[in-house]
Write an enzyme that holds these catalytic residues in place. Structure first.
Site, PDB file in Angstrom:
ATOM      1  N   PHE A 132      22.632  83.479  36.515  1.00 28.74           N
ATOM      2  CA  PHE A 132      21.508  83.751  35.782  1.00 28.74           C
ATOM      3  C   PHE A 132      20.030  84.208  36.121  1.00 28.74           C
ATOM      4  O   PHE A 132      19.491  83.023  36.909  1.00 28.74           O
ATOM      5  CB  PHE A 132      22.185  82.532  34.572  1.00 28.74           C
ATOM      6  CG  PHE A 132      21.543  82.843  33.360  1.00 28.74           C
ATOM      7  CD1 PHE A 132      21.823  83.805  32.180  1.00 28.74           C
ATOM      8  CD2 PHE A 132      20.303  82.040  33.418  1.00 28.74           C
ATOM      9  CE1 PHE A 132      21.323  82.936  30.915  1.00 28.74           C
ATOM     10  CE2 PHE A 132      19.363  82.245  32.495  1.00 28.74           C
ATOM     11  CZ  PHE A 132      19.514  82.372  30.882  1.00 28.74           C
ATOM     12  N   PRO A 137       9.194  84.157  40.225  1.00 29.90           N
ATOM     13  CA  PRO A 137       7.521  83.158  40.892  1.00 29.90           C
ATOM     14  C   PRO A 137       6.260  82.860  39.385  1.00 29.90           C
ATOM     15  O   PRO A 137       5.815  81.908  39.672  1.00 29.90           O
ATOM     16  CB  PRO A 137       6.840  84.510  41.019  1.00 29.90           C
ATOM     17  CG  PRO A 137       8.690  85.256  42.052  1.00 29.90           C
ATOM     18  CD  PRO A 137       9.072  85.258  40.671  1.00 29.90           C
ATOM     19  N   GLY A 140       8.159  80.506  34.901  1.00 30.15           N
ATOM     20  CA  GLY A 140       9.463  79.078  34.617  1.00 30.15           C
ATOM     21  C   GLY A 140       9.312  78.738  33.576  1.00 30.15           C
ATOM     22  O   GLY A 140      10.001  79.060  32.543  1.00 30.15           O
ATOM     23  N   GLY A 252      23.739  75.877  27.657  1.00 31.67           N
ATOM     24  CA  GLY A 252      24.093  75.000  29.413  1.00 31.67           C
ATOM     25  C   GLY A 252      23.529  73.457  29.138  1.00 31.67           C
ATOM     26  O   GLY A 252      24.333  72.605  29.987  1.00 31.67           O
ATOM     27  N   ARG A 278      28.256  42.346  47.886  1.00 28.68           N
ATOM     28  CA  ARG A 278      26.807  41.485  48.931  1.00 28.68           C
ATOM     29  C   ARG A 278      27.018  40.155  48.132  1.00 28.68           C
ATOM     30  O   ARG A 278      26.775  39.766  47.121  1.00 28.68           O
ATOM     31  CB  ARG A 278      26.348  42.767  48.175  1.00 28.68           C
ATOM     32  CG  ARG A 278      24.789  42.201  49.367  1.00 28.68           C
ATOM     33  CD  ARG A 278      24.215  42.572  50.382  1.00 28.68           C
ATOM     34  NE  ARG A 278      23.151  42.203  51.049  1.00 28.68           N
ATOM     35  CZ  ARG A 278      23.678  42.185  52.543  1.00 28.68           C
ATOM     36  NH1 ARG A 278      24.244  42.650  53.574  1.00 28.68           N
ATOM     37  NH2 ARG A 278      21.913  41.969  52.648  1.00 28.68           N
ATOM     38  N   GLN A 346      18.206  50.439  44.488  1.00 32.51           N
ATOM     39  CA  GLN A 346      18.139  49.090  44.005  1.00 32.51           C
ATOM     40  C   GLN A 346      18.793  47.940  44.111  1.00 32.51           C
ATOM     41  O   GLN A 346      18.182  47.085  44.612  1.00 32.51           O
ATOM     42  CB  GLN A 346      16.930  48.775  42.557  1.00 32.51           C
ATOM     43  CG  GLN A 346      16.024  48.097  43.220  1.00 32.51           C
ATOM     44  CD  GLN A 346      14.742  47.652  43.235  1.00 32.51           C
ATOM     45  OE1 GLN A 346      14.350  49.522  44.152  1.00 32.51           O
ATOM     46  NE2 GLN A 346      13.985  47.322  43.823  1.00 32.51           N
ATOM     47  N   GLY A 349      20.046  47.759  47.805  1.00 35.19           N
ATOM     48  CA  GLY A 349      18.789  47.234  48.331  1.00 35.19           C
ATOM     49  C   GLY A 349      18.913  48.175  49.825  1.00 35.19           C
ATOM     50  O   GLY A 349      18.628  49.514  49.212  1.00 35.19           O
ATOM     51  N   GLY A 350      18.310  47.993  50.979  1.00 30.26           N
ATOM     52  CA  GLY A 350      17.745  48.696  52.299  1.00 30.26           C
ATOM     53  C   GLY A 350      19.270  49.454  52.412  1.00 30.26           C
ATOM     54  O   GLY A 350      18.505  51.077  52.850  1.00 30.26           O
ATOM     55  N   GLU A 373      17.394  74.657  33.953  1.00 27.89           N
ATOM     56  CA  GLU A 373      17.468  74.700  32.775  1.00 27.89           C
ATOM     57  C   GLU A 373      16.447  73.978  31.627  1.00 27.89           C
ATOM     58  O   GLU A 373      16.658  73.509  30.174  1.00 27.89           O
ATOM     59  CB  GLU A 373      18.450  73.862  32.605  1.00 27.89           C
ATOM     60  CG  GLU A 373      19.131  74.335  32.822  1.00 27.89           C
ATOM     61  CD  GLU A 373      20.684  75.119  32.615  1.00 27.89           C
ATOM     62  OE1 GLU A 373      21.260  74.654  31.728  1.00 27.89           O
ATOM     63  OE2 GLU A 373      21.987  75.838  33.735  1.00 27.89           O
TER      64      GLU A 373
HETATM   65  N1  COS Z   1      18.742  79.796  19.713  1.00 23.03           N
HETATM   66  C1  COS Z   1      18.295  81.461  19.374  1.00 23.03           C
HETATM   67  N2  COS Z   1      17.162  82.117  19.355  1.00 23.03           N
HETATM   68  C2  COS Z   1      16.181  81.403  20.149  1.00 23.03           C
HETATM   69  C3  COS Z   1      16.317  80.349  20.237  1.00 23.03           C
HETATM   70  C4  COS Z   1      16.983  79.617  20.403  1.00 23.03           C
HETATM   71  N3  COS Z   1      17.119  78.374  21.161  1.00 23.03           N
HETATM   72  N4  COS Z   1      14.948  79.502  20.754  1.00 23.03           N
HETATM   73  C5  COS Z   1      14.060  81.173  20.785  1.00 23.03           C
HETATM   74  N5  COS Z   1      15.094  81.802  20.388  1.00 23.03           N
HETATM   75  C6  COS Z   1      14.212  82.952  19.546  1.00 23.03           C
HETATM   76  C7  COS Z   1      14.055  83.113  18.546  1.00 23.03           C
HETATM   77  O1  COS Z   1      14.031  83.612  17.647  1.00 23.03           O
HETATM   78  C8  COS Z   1      12.520  83.418  18.873  1.00 23.03           C
HETATM   79  O2  COS Z   1      12.138  84.663  17.750  1.00 23.03           O
HETATM   80  P1  COS Z   1      11.154  84.237  16.789  1.00 23.03           P
HETATM   81  O3  COS Z   1       9.222  84.904  17.283  1.00 23.03           O
HETATM   82  O4  COS Z   1      11.240  85.082  15.236  1.00 23.03           O
HETATM   83  O5  COS Z   1      11.161  82.432  16.432  1.00 23.03           O
HETATM   84  C9  COS Z   1      11.753  83.977  20.227  1.00 23.03           C
HETATM   85  O6  COS Z   1      13.334  83.704  20.588  1.00 23.03           O
HETATM   86  C10 COS Z   1      10.973  83.617  20.809  1.00 23.03           C
HETATM   87  O7  COS Z   1      11.069  82.079  21.033  1.00 23.03           O
HETATM   88  P2  COS Z   1       9.615  81.104  21.009  1.00 23.03           P
HETATM   89  O8  COS Z   1       8.638  81.472  20.058  1.00 23.03           O
HETATM   90  O9  COS Z   1      10.395  79.534  20.992  1.00 23.03           O
HETATM   91  O10 COS Z   1       9.568  81.471  22.702  1.00 23.03           O
HETATM   92  P3  COS Z   1       8.169  79.839  22.910  1.00 23.03           P
HETATM   93  O11 COS Z   1       8.108  81.873  24.516  1.00 23.03           O
HETATM   94  O12 COS Z   1       7.402  80.619  22.565  1.00 23.03           O
HETATM   95  O13 COS Z   1       8.734  79.879  23.901  1.00 23.03           O
HETATM   96  C11 COS Z   1      10.305  78.001  24.964  1.00 23.03           C
HETATM   97  C12 COS Z   1       9.737  79.810  24.351  1.00 23.03           C
HETATM   98  C13 COS Z   1       9.412  77.391  25.951  1.00 23.03           C
HETATM   99  C14 COS Z   1      11.809  77.332  24.461  1.00 23.03           C
HETATM  100  C15 COS Z   1      11.109  78.641  26.365  1.00 23.03           C
HETATM  101  O14 COS Z   1      10.588  79.676  26.957  1.00 23.03           O
HETATM  102  C16 COS Z   1      11.495  77.651  27.315  1.00 23.03           C
HETATM  103  O15 COS Z   1      13.002  77.290  26.615  1.00 23.03           O
HETATM  104  N6  COS Z   1      11.511  77.531  28.754  1.00 23.03           N
HETATM  105  C17 COS Z   1      12.285  76.969  29.710  1.00 23.03           C
HETATM  106  C18 COS Z   1      13.221  78.227  30.382  1.00 23.03           C
HETATM  107  C19 COS Z   1      13.877  77.575  30.752  1.00 23.03           C
HETATM  108  O16 COS Z   1      14.193  76.475  30.344  1.00 23.03           O
HETATM  109  N7  COS Z   1      14.842  78.088  32.052  1.00 23.03           N
HETATM  110  C20 COS Z   1      15.205  77.780  32.968  1.00 23.03           C
HETATM  111  C21 COS Z   1      15.980  79.067  33.541  1.00 23.03           C
HETATM  112  S1  COS Z   1      17.725  78.087  33.701  1.00 23.03           S
HETATM  113  S2  COS Z   1      17.781  77.151  35.635  1.00 23.03           S
END
Ligand code: COS
Length: 395
Positions: A132, A137, A140, A252, A278, A346, A349-350, A373
């Site tokens: 996925f 970079p 995030g 997820g 222990r 904890q 211990g050690g 996530e």
């Molecule tokens: N389910 C369905 N649609 C969703 C949704 C969800 N859980 N979350 C967001 N959306 C859609 C919404 O429909 C929204 O559209 P509207 O403008 O019509 O409401 C659109 O996506 C944009 O969403 P949002 O405005 O919430 O986006 P932002 O950029 O403000 O913020 C966050 C989104 C911060 C919540 C998001 O970037 C996030 O989850 N970040 C963390 C990313 C992450 O988990 N990374 C790990 C990668 S895998 S290890």
């Protein structure tokens, strides 16, 4: 932009078969996975024989519909399966987890018949490993700011950009890639999802990163350099990829929460065993009340997290949108297992600081759960934003 599809599961395994599956997973965890943990941690490698056994047990396809060769668990059942599987070190869930969630969710719900037929059966069997690719970079927590691009060129798209910390990338055969298809946008709008095969010219996988924990599970950068994919690689509607990523993350996050609960339960069992063995001040340390307090706090918190994740899963099966509940469960469970792991060290211990103590290894392994996530701070943001929105709607 609204959600591309409603949440909710269509299928479930009958109760008797599901009970047998849980028994099989528990036996596999006890007899095969737990005995292999120390070697996997030391060698950063999961033996091929274990991967084969995980395939044969169907662990790669727990959530994939039976029509495509999966086991077809509903959300609650998948959470219960991970509660059983993740009593073993989380490296094993990491290996099968992406096929069961982030890489397959959108295919199951939005794939064309041709995409489903091509990818879901090998993902379910584990013959194909999925990855996925959302993080970059410079993108995030602010996932909507991603800059990887997909430029339309006739009946192809041309992908450019770099994806970072991509779990299972070294082993993956297909990459679910989020890239910007509308160059006029800078935010969550204008992003699309693509299925990109590993052998596509222009796709390069970097070397595995050295990590703090979860040895045996690998992640690396994935680079796209004028990587041409057919228009048929687009998954779901064009420019709607961000919502697809968010919905996959909702599911997820429930699985991460289940994993945190299972590992907390393991750490508690390890702590109780050690506390009864222990002896200090003339009696087992478990008979000292300050040690009992740590055990009790861990037990209560793990129980609370178990109730949360199961409640959210049941709601998802009833067709409720559970973004907030998934974030609550992920946030609470990941912070909880951090505290439980700390107390487990904890109590030991050690000895808890010295390899090959299980508490020492799991302490390192669980640190990632508060980060990936969506960090704890991102879960707080999701939860609070929805609270404020609901207040705005209802006054
Ligand atoms: N389910 C369905 N649609 C969703 C949704 C969800 N859980 N979350 C967001 N959306 C859609 C919404 O429909 C929204 O559209 P509207 O403008 O019509 O409401 C659109 O996506 C944009 O969403 P949002 O405005 O919430 O986006 P932002 O950029 O403000 O913020 C966050 C989104 C911060 C919540 C998001 O970037 C996030 O989850 N970040 C963390 C990313 C992450 O988990 N990374 C790990 C990668 S895998 S290890």
């Amino acid at each position: 932009m609204s959600a591309p599809v409603a949440a909710g599961a269509a299928e479930a395994l009958d109760a008797e078969t599901f009970g047998l599956l849980l028994d099989t997973i528990r036996t596999f965890v006890r007899d095969r996975l737990i005995p292999a943990e120390a070697e996997v941690d030391a060698t950063d490698h999961v033996p091929a024989a274990l991967v084969t056994e995980m395939r044969e047990l169907g662990l790669y396809g727990l959530t994939i519909p039976t029509a495509y060769g999966g086991i077809g668990l509903n959300v609650e059942q998948s959470v219960r399966a991970f509660l059983a599987l993740c009593y073993a070190a989380p490296v094993f869930r990491s290996i099968v987890g992406i096929n069961n969630g982030l890489a397959s969710w959108a295919l199951v719900h939005l794939g064309t018949p041709a995409q489903r037929a091509r990818y879901l059966p090998p993902l379910a069997s584990g013959e194909l490993v999925g990855a996925f690719c959302l993080t970059e970079p410079d993108s995030g927590s602010d996932a909507g700011a991603l800059t990887a691009s997909a430029r339309r060129d006739g009946d192809h798209y041309v992908l450019n950009g770099t994806k970072r910390y991509i779990t299972n990338a070294p082993e993956a055969g297909v990459f679910l890639v989020f890239a910007r298809t509308d160059p006029a946008t800078r935010d969550a709008r204008g992003v699309s999802a693509f299925l990109v095969d590993r052998d596509t010219p222009g796709l390069h996988v970097g070397p595995p990163e050295r990590k703090m924990g979860q040895k045996g599970a690998h992640l690396s950068d994935v680079m796209f350099d004028d990587c041409r994919v057919p228009a048929g690689a687009l998954l779901g509607p064009e420019h709607r990829g961000f919502a697809i990523a968010m919905q996959a993350l909702d599911r997820g996050r429930l699985h991460i929460a289940a994993m945190c609960v299972a590992l907390a339960e393991r750490l508690i069992d390890e702590s109780v065993r050690y506390a009864m063995e222990r002896v200090q001040f003339g009696k087992p340390i478990g008979e000292h009340q300050l040690v009992q307090a740590m055990l009790a706090d861990s037990r209560a918190e793990a129980y609370a997290a178990r109730c949360m994740v199961l409640d959210a899963a049941v709601r998802a099966d009833q067709g409720e949108r559970v973004s907030v509940e998934a974030s609550c469960a992920k946030m609470f469970a990941s912070e909880m297992v951090g505290r439980v792991a700390d107390r487990a060290v904890q109590v030991h211990g050690g000895a808890g600081y010295i390899a090959p103590c299980v508490a020492e290894r799991l302490y390192r392994d669980v640190r990632i759960f508060r980060l990936y996530e969506g960090t704890t701070q991102i879960q707080q943001l999701i939860i609070a934003r929805e609270m404020l929105r609901a207040h705005g709607r209802h006054g």
